[in-house]
Design an enzyme around this catalytic site. Sequence first.
Site, PDB file in Angstrom:
ATOM      1  N   ASP A   1      37.651 -37.725 -49.741  1.00  0.00           N
ATOM      2  CA  ASP A   1      36.203 -37.809 -49.312  1.00  0.00           C
ATOM      3  C   ASP A   1      35.343 -38.069 -50.508  1.00  0.00           C
ATOM      4  O   ASP A   1      35.175 -36.916 -51.499  1.00  0.00           O
ATOM      5  CB  ASP A   1      35.808 -36.544 -48.559  1.00  0.00           C
ATOM      6  CG  ASP A   1      34.593 -36.605 -47.710  1.00  0.00           C
ATOM      7  OD1 ASP A   1      34.176 -35.769 -47.059  1.00  0.00           O
ATOM      8  OD2 ASP A   1      33.906 -37.356 -47.889  1.00  0.00           O
TER       9      ASP A   1
HETATM   10  C1  GLC Z   1      30.631 -37.850 -46.873  1.00  0.00           C
HETATM   11  C2  GLC Z   1      31.278 -37.320 -45.811  1.00  0.00           C
HETATM   12  C3  GLC Z   1      32.468 -37.933 -45.104  1.00  0.00           C
HETATM   13  C4  GLC Z   1      32.220 -39.463 -45.172  1.00  0.00           C
HETATM   14  C5  GLC Z   1      31.919 -39.905 -46.452  1.00  0.00           C
HETATM   15  C6  GLC Z   1      31.979 -41.400 -46.462  1.00  0.00           C
HETATM   16  O1  GLC Z   1      30.365 -36.827 -47.852  1.00  0.00           O
HETATM   17  O2  GLC Z   1      31.768 -35.809 -45.970  1.00  0.00           O
HETATM   18  O3  GLC Z   1      32.676 -37.391 -43.624  1.00  0.00           O
HETATM   19  O4  GLC Z   1      33.268 -40.059 -44.195  1.00  0.00           O
HETATM   20  O5  GLC Z   1      31.414 -38.987 -47.250  1.00  0.00           O
HETATM   21  O6  GLC Z   1      30.584 -41.727 -46.418  1.00  0.00           O
END
Ligand code: GLC
Length: 724
Positions: A263
């Site tokens: 993430d």
């Molecule tokens: C964010 C979120 C995640 C998301 C990712 C890409 O920090 O935690 O849910 O899919 O980044 O945007």
Amino acid sequence: MSTHHEDRIKQLLDLMTPDEKLGQLQQLAWAWDTGPGSGSTEEAGAAARKGLLGSVLNVFGAASTNALQRIAVEESRLGIPLLFGLDVIHGYWTTFPIPLAQAAAFDPAVTETDGEIAAREARSNGVHWTFAPMMDVTHEPRWGRIAESHGEDPYLTSRYAAAKVRGHQGADLAAPDRVAACAKHFAAYGGPEGGRDYNTVDVSEQRLRNLYLPPFKAAVDAGVASVMASFNTISAVPAHANPHTLTRILKEEWRFDGLVVSDWTGVLELVAHGFAEDGAAAARRALGAGVDMEMVSTTFADHGRELLARGALTEARLDDAVARVLRLKLRLGLFERPYVDESAAVTEPTASTRAAARDAAVRCMVLLKNEGHTLPLAAGPRSIAVVGPLADTGDLLGTWTVPDAQQRFPAVTVAEGLRTAVPEAHLVCVPTGGAPGAVEDADARAVAAAASVDFTVVAVGEPPALSGEAAVRSDLELPAGQRELIEAVAATGKPFAVVLFAGRPLVVGDWLDSAPAVLLAWHPGLEAGHALADVLTGAVAPGGKLPVSFPRAVGQIPVHYNHERTGRPYDATQPDEKYVSKYLDLAEGPQFPFGHGLSYTTFTTGDPRLSRTEIPTADLSEGATVEVTVSVRNTGDRAGDEVVQLYVHDLAADIVQPVRRLRGFERVTLGAGESTEVRFLLGAEDFGYWTNDPEGVFVLEPGAIDLYAGADSTARNRCRLTIN
Ligand code: GLC
């Protein structure tokens, strides 16, 4: 697993250099505000041209994705196509209600429809992969991401997780109207201390496996293509470097052959966690634990060669990670069709997708209170006031909408919806509280309007800006001035209803007694105003139920229906008993319980009836089931929906069990006086539980199980099953 795909993967792995392999594990971010021809294009393009890039997220639009894809496919040595990812959480152009609202429908078909429409719109615009569904069970309304969740129950969340995966992926990921889904955030992200995002989660094995993991298992069983690691620690081991969850459970126990993506900068954040000394250590620990692709941070690409050279990363593990990336690209058909037809890109919602979003929003709404049949609005000509900070705003889509959606396709406002639904009415709209269009002394004007009309709708609550990632609140009462507006409208003595917008449970007790009716609309998405008008006018009766408890006070959190009993439970028949688990200064139990929701009619539910009152453990272990039948009758004078809910409670077990566990629900529509029977089949997974054994031990033991059926988690209709 396709033999053809696996052969292709082997061929590619044999051709790829170590740098090209590490490149497939890299996902770079596209900067929103730059778009084509910007630094992000150059950076991504340069890496793609060298064959050192596997994926790009937040790239937006068919022309942009095709431009980058041509570089990867036509200019790199092996021509391996890129994966384009985007957060399509509850709609692309056609924004559906937030996931927490969708859960309130107690109807997974709502989210499957959302998934299908979103996939069609997204794939046509070059997106292959969405980072959804989010399936973090949570007892934490302070945590802003509860808006993306499906609430406090693992069974409800599991049903929705599987439905969203089906909606997004369909039967063939290579189809032009499907996208790869992503089960997130793995795991236990919904349990942060203090409700603070990204914060510590210390969780027992039994709670991890009984509360947080079931939705992920349901998603894997539904064929989810990818899983995203979560930012939190799991009992002091960061989820991004946790071999117990990422490899032992997900890849070995569940035999998941898809892709694990980090993430955002979650891999590099292992250093901030105090778990890795530097980027190289972070890469080693994340890859070693089971992360396959690194989003945004670049530790795999920066340090992979060095780790290989010193044996800290094996060729086998590297090839496994690359294989998982290539497998997803092959399943998506990207080698055969790397480009998207720009002329076929969906550019706006259609009448049918709007109708689907409107139906979803209606089904999500929860009638919390309705004294004296305040709602629905009386028929016939009348004068209506719509007042409050959310009376005439299109900012009701909710958190996590795709960029441009809010600007290009804002929500239908409350005022607009009512004007369309009741054109014959005299309607006055007075935005207040600094809302767009609010004028000097707007509140006084709003109250004056309420005093002068037949009925007033007070549109208040939490704006989407206070909801979502990192939007953690320590105070869950209405924003400043809103309670006062409700009280002032109440003081006019004229009929009114509160329409409550929110991305989470709110504390409403300080004004609830002043409001004769409260309709919870959540953040209802594109068709907000029309859906609200459908319910307020009675064109459709509300039938939603709470997927999450509403606390009486922040100090009461966590408060949830699926709690354990304790040795000194509160006993309502002895309210003055001192030495029991309760507060000195707060009434017992939530303001509104899980499963609560009223209708414009009334229902009765019968006692659950069993096909057998006893069943041997051995039979259950071999797949035998018990049929539970529940009758429900519409005892009112108009049609409506009821959600029949079935809960189980194991009275004595080696792991203390929650007082109730939802194990079945069905939403039924009944005309006045009609009745029906709902049937549930319960088996071993409904009666057993995981122990604290880290090896993963599921126990089904003899004993008495109480089953409760009814319209919410306080249902009293009971029967008993004996497992012997
Ligand atoms: C964010 C979120 C995640 C998301 C990712 C890409 O920090 O935690 O849910 O899919 O980044 O945007």
